[in-house]
Enzyme design. Structure first.
Site, PDB file in Angstrom:
ATOM      1  CG  ASP A 170      10.858  -1.655   3.990  1.00 48.77           C
ATOM      2  OD1 ASP A 170       9.698  -1.947   4.316  1.00 48.77           O
ATOM      3  OD2 ASP A 170      11.401  -2.094   2.962  1.00 48.77           O
TER       4      ASP A 170
ATOM      5  CB  THR B 169      -0.897   0.032   1.260  1.00 52.49           C
ATOM      6  OG1 THR B 169      -0.074  -0.234   2.396  1.00 52.49           O
ATOM      7  CG2 THR B 169      -2.009  -1.005   1.181  1.00 52.49           C
ATOM      8  CG  ASP B 170       5.243   1.214   0.640  1.00 61.13           C
ATOM      9  OD1 ASP B 170       4.855   0.493  -0.314  1.00 61.13           O
ATOM     10  OD2 ASP B 170       6.421   1.191   1.063  1.00 61.13           O
TER      11      ASP B 170
HETATM   12  C1  GLA Z   1       9.021  -4.006   0.608  1.00 57.08           C
HETATM   13  C2  GLA Z   1       9.246  -2.547   0.241  1.00 57.08           C
HETATM   14  C3  GLA Z   1       8.249  -1.650   0.965  1.00 57.08           C
HETATM   15  C4  GLA Z   1       6.822  -2.127   0.758  1.00 57.08           C
HETATM   16  C5  GLA Z   1       6.716  -3.628   1.049  1.00 57.08           C
HETATM   17  C6  GLA Z   1       5.353  -4.187   0.734  1.00 57.08           C
HETATM   18  O1  GLA Z   1       9.303  -4.214   1.954  1.00 57.08           O
HETATM   19  O2  GLA Z   1      10.551  -2.164   0.576  1.00 57.08           O
HETATM   20  O3  GLA Z   1       8.407  -0.328   0.537  1.00 57.08           O
HETATM   21  O4  GLA Z   1       6.361  -1.825  -0.521  1.00 57.08           O
HETATM   22  O5  GLA Z   1       7.679  -4.373   0.333  1.00 57.08           O
HETATM   23  O6  GLA Z   1       4.413  -3.668   1.599  1.00 57.08           O
END
Ligand code: GLA
Length: 380
Positions: A168, A29-30
């Protein structure tokens, strides 16, 4: 170096730590400008750092014994190709500080990482954030937490070449002990106040535990599947004539002719709604068991609509649920990595996951409990 110089340098070396994360809910979703709810882990990357005056950055890692990487601070981009892959994350951060005009002449960086690599627990974000907070404190104390998130993300996306969203790095910098971080990514990116909220997440008090099962099936964000999902989401938003899938609602789905894009959009729409439902329950002080069904629904959506799960992740989720977990789901980008489960009895659920993996002939998973820990900080 003379011994008096060595002593002087030793005195100036300090240490910082930045944690890995698990996302309670809000996956993929980010980058659609939606909602996420991560916690920081107690496992992190420690960065010892001290300035040097000779124009060099000198890098070592406890996980790479005997290897010393040296580069000129100036024009790091020109040196990128000769640098080993792991060194591009910390040196990307140095490069961001140099571009920002933060006056780094030279720096020693010694790294020691405890976040399992490839487990979907954000070891690379922890690495970038540990170096970012070290350089902030040493060279640019005026930078805010939000600035640090952006620097760490820019280093990972640019110099290291991994197309992550901002989940993250936000988790690693902004999370606090005992809380989950509710982040409205659009508001955060637009630098609005109130974009981040610390939600109390005290599982212990509720007699619960959160377990992580690292399936050992590798997850690699640079291998194409992640970037492909991002472009499918962008294509769905364009087809719906919306700025981002964050703005889509279920009624929009019929307008998407391509069944694949419809599935991808459905995941994002329902996942954002699940994050808000979890946050509502936690804010209202409801028993955290209640969020379990939403976690499991998130997994099914990631498996069926977003198609980023993997056989080992599905098996870990089903094994956890069969052993009485209130809810379970894959975490992170997917295609491998880890699963979380909300449980009463961590031992029973862990045993069942391990046994089912053995029966299926999968690599033995590593199962451990986690608690919401503090974000990046200087170590005393
Ligand atoms: C990875 C990416 C994050 C996010 C997740 C899925 O961790 O680094 O930015 O998109 O996948 O939620």
């Amino acid at each position: 170096m003379t011994s008096s110089h060595a002593a002087e340098r030793e005195l100036r070396v300090e240490k910082w730590i930045a944690p890995g994360r698990v996302n309670i809910i809000g996956e993929h979703t980010d980058y659609n400008e939606g909602f996420v709810l991560p916690i920081a882990l107690s496992l992190g990357v420690v960065c010892a750092a001290g300035p040097r005056g000779d124009g060099l950055v000198r890098l070592t890692s406890a996980q790479r014994p005997g290897e010393v990487v040296e580069a000129k601070v100036k024009d790091l981009v020109a040196q990128r190709e000769r640098l080993p892959g792991w060194a591009r994350y910390p040196l990307g951060v140095v490069d961001e500080f140099v571009r920002g005009g933060h006056g780094i002449v030279g720096v020693d960086l010694e790294l020691d990482g405890a976040v399992p690599i490839g487990a979907g627990l954000s070891s690379s974000a922890a690495l970038c954030c540990a170096v970012t907070i070290a350089l902030r404190d040493l060279f640019a104390p005026e930078l805010t937490d939000r600035d640090m998130v952006e620097i760490a993300r820019a280093a990972e996306n640019g110099f290291a070449g991994v197309p992550t969203g901002i989940l993250d790095q936000s988790a690693s910098i902004l999370c606090t002990e005992g809380h989950a971080l509710f982040l409205d990514i659009r508001a955060f990116t637009d630098r609005e106040s109130g974009a981040a909220e610390q939600i109390p997440f005290d599982l212990h008090a509720a007699g619960l535990a959160l377990i992580v099962a690292d399936t050992g099936s590798p997850h690699d964000l640079a291998d194409g599947g992640y970037a492909e999902r991002r472009s499918q989401c962008d294509a769905a938003a364009v087809a719906l004539e919306l700025p981002a899938l964050r703005d889509a609602v279920s009624e929009d789905l019929v307008r998407l002719r391509d069944p694949l894009l419809r599935c991808r959009a459905k995941h994002v729409i329902t996942e954002n709604a699940r994050v808000l439902a979890v946050v509502d329950q936690l804010r209202a002080g409801a028993v955290p068991q209640g969020i379990g069904a939403l976690l499991t629904a998130s997994h099914r959506s990631l498996r069926d609509d977003f198609e980023v799960s993997a056989p080992a992740l599905d098996l870990a989720v089903e094994a956890a649920l069969d052993a009485g977990a209130h809810g379970a789901r894959m975490v992170g980008g997917g295609f491998g990595g880890s699963v979380i489960a909300l449980v009463d009895r961590a031992d029973l659920v862990a045993d069942n996951i391990v046994n089912r993996f053995a029966t299926a002939g999968f690599t033995a998973p590593r199962v451990f409990t986690v608690e919401p820990a503090a974000g990046a900080r200087r170590l005393d």
